[in-house]
Design an enzyme around this catalytic site. Structure first.
Site, mmCIF file in Angstrom:
data_model
loop_
_atom_site.group_PDB
_atom_site.id
_atom_site.type_symbol
_atom_site.label_atom_id
_atom_site.label_comp_id
_atom_site.label_asym_id
_atom_site.label_seq_id
_atom_site.Cartn_x
_atom_site.Cartn_y
_atom_site.Cartn_z
ATOM 1 N N ARG A 59 1.042 -1.462 -0.203
ATOM 2 C CA ARG A 59 0.095 0.018 -0.032
ATOM 3 C C ARG A 59 1.258 1.280 0.286
ATOM 4 O O ARG A 59 0.808 2.192 -0.806
ATOM 5 C CB ARG A 59 -0.877 0.058 0.997
ATOM 6 C CG ARG A 59 -2.253 -0.769 0.466
ATOM 7 C CD ARG A 59 -2.683 -1.603 2.299
ATOM 8 N NE ARG A 59 -1.722 -2.041 2.735
ATOM 9 C CZ ARG A 59 -1.979 -3.472 2.284
ATOM 10 N NH1 ARG A 59 -2.902 -4.097 1.905
ATOM 11 N NH2 ARG A 59 -1.281 -4.429 2.130
ATOM 12 N N THR A 60 1.879 1.662 0.971
ATOM 13 C CA THR A 60 2.869 2.703 0.857
ATOM 14 C C THR A 60 3.379 3.079 -0.423
ATOM 15 O O THR A 60 3.064 3.591 -0.822
ATOM 16 C CB THR A 60 3.507 2.044 1.811
ATOM 17 O OG1 THR A 60 2.830 2.438 3.188
ATOM 18 C CG2 THR A 60 4.324 4.567 2.245
ATOM 19 N N LYS A 88 26.584 -3.281 -2.728
ATOM 20 C CA LYS A 88 28.328 -3.496 -3.260
ATOM 21 C C LYS A 88 28.814 -2.982 -2.148
ATOM 22 O O LYS A 88 29.745 -2.594 -2.580
ATOM 23 C CB LYS A 88 27.996 -2.831 -4.581
ATOM 24 C CG LYS A 88 28.022 -3.290 -6.004
ATOM 25 C CD LYS A 88 27.606 -2.462 -7.061
ATOM 26 C CE LYS A 88 27.563 -2.540 -8.239
ATOM 27 N NZ LYS A 88 27.160 -1.663 -8.865
ATOM 28 N N ARG A 109 11.001 3.687 3.689
ATOM 29 C CA ARG A 109 10.494 2.460 4.703
ATOM 30 C C ARG A 109 12.366 1.991 4.745
ATOM 31 O O ARG A 109 13.022 1.322 3.984
ATOM 32 C CB ARG A 109 10.053 2.176 4.069
ATOM 33 C CG ARG A 109 9.703 0.428 4.994
ATOM 34 C CD ARG A 109 8.455 0.236 4.890
ATOM 35 N NE ARG A 109 7.196 0.390 4.609
ATOM 36 C CZ ARG A 109 6.040 0.101 4.948
ATOM 37 N NH1 ARG A 109 6.234 -1.332 4.190
ATOM 38 N NH2 ARG A 109 5.173 1.304 5.271
ATOM 39 N N HIS A 137 4.792 5.612 11.794
ATOM 40 C CA HIS A 137 4.905 5.615 10.230
ATOM 41 C C HIS A 137 3.482 6.449 9.679
ATOM 42 O O HIS A 137 2.643 6.811 9.710
ATOM 43 C CB HIS A 137 4.332 4.308 9.659
ATOM 44 C CG HIS A 137 3.450 4.041 8.329
ATOM 45 N ND1 HIS A 137 3.849 4.477 7.490
ATOM 46 C CD2 HIS A 137 3.000 2.879 7.922
ATOM 47 C CE1 HIS A 137 3.863 3.805 6.261
ATOM 48 N NE2 HIS A 137 3.411 2.911 6.618
#
Ligand code: CP
Length: 312
Positions: A59-60, A88, A109, A137
């Protein structure tokens, strides 16, 4: 429209925003839904949302992408860290700096608390916290409050139950911080091992009526206007045996609805596992998919306001 309160700001913690900010954002969210798609599609023309997701999301990420597209902008980003130069050995700081070179606003996130706050020190573009560890959030809380306001036409005076994983659930903390601006009764329902982290709500505990419960009892159900359900987060459990003991403890189903107020609203940030029975999805009480849909509109309003001093 009132003066833009969001232009060029970072969205790291819901605690950085007040009632006037919420009122402004909700007005813009209402307004943006009335625009014709051509007009809406001009707002972010030529602008880019850059993102990086160190944790899974449906969703986000997709609602932000869809929101950005709906206002005429584009999105680019990393949804699979394994395909990036992080593999890397590139540092978090260099990764954020690089994304900020290619975009006008950044969405992150990350599993660590403080990751978005740190990114603000590196990025020259506004940072949006799309979920940081078990901490916050903030845009989820904005859309949660917007959903409650749209459905109940008020927030003050409501009794709100927050049920499930109160220890690790970052949406829970952002929601409680946001609700502490209103005159509400909050009932926190969780097993003892998933109780709220008292140290994380200590400084707002004097501002809001909060009670803790282990059971979602019949007596409590009779009081609640909102039941905000959260997933027990298997991935954050140090011991899976402990998770297995409490999985499915508070399933919201027809039986729970029968004991609740007829107009109780069931919210959930989603994803759900087994804490809400799909058999209630088509009831008027089930708001969780509507809530997810509002997420796109609210995030379109937020992006518009962050990117333009005068979005309309
Ligand atoms: N509510 C929420 O953050 O959902 P995702 O994890 O799917 O983004």
């Amino acid at each position: 429209m009132a003066k833009n309160r969001f232009f060029n700001r970072n969205v790291v913690s819901i605690r950085d925003f007040n009632l006037d900010d919420f009122a402004y954002l909700f007005d813009v969210t209402d307004k943006i839904q009335t625009l014709k798609s051509k007009e809406r599609g001009e707002i972010a023309k030529g602008l880019i949302l850059g993102y990086i997701f160190y944790e899974y999301s449906t969703r986000t990420r997709l609602s932000f992408e869809s929101a950005m597209s709906s206002i005429g902008g584009r999105s680019l980003g990393i949804s699979d860290v394994d395909s990036s130069s992080i593999m890397k050995g590139e540092s978090y700081a260099d990764t954020i700096k690089t994304i900020s070179l290619y975009s006008d606003v950044i969405l992150i996130r990350h599993p660590s608390d403080g990751s978005s706050r740190y990114a603000c020190e590196i990025s020259q573009k506004p940072v949006i916290n799309g979920g940081s560890g078990s901490e916050e959030h903030p845009t989820q809380a904005m859309l949660d409050i917007y959903t409650i306001f749209k459905e109940k036409k008020k927030i003050d005076g409501l009794s709100i139950g927050i049920v499930g994983d109160l220890k690790y659930g970052r949406t829970v903390y952002s929601l409680i911080y946001a609700l502490s601006n209103y005159n509400v009764d909050i009932h926190l329902v969780s097993p003892a091992v998933l109780k709220i982290r008292n140290e994380s709500i200590y400084d707002i505990s004097h501002k809001v009526n909060m009670r803790q419960h282990v059971e979602l009892s019949d007596e409590l159900l009779e009081k609640l206007d909102i039941i905000y359900v959260t997933r027990i987060q298997r991935e954050r459990f140090p011991d899976l045996q402990e998770y297995n003991k409490i999985q499915g403890l508070y399933t919201i189903d027809e039986n729970v609805l029968k004991k609740s107020k007829p107009d109780v609203s069931i919210l959930h940030p989603l994803p759900r596992v087994d804490e809400i029975s799909p058999s209630i999805d088509n009831t008027a009480n089930a708001l969780y998919f509507k809530q997810a849909a509002y997420g796109k509109e609210l995030r379109a309003a937020l992006l518009s306001s962050l990117l333009h001093e005068d979005p309309f």
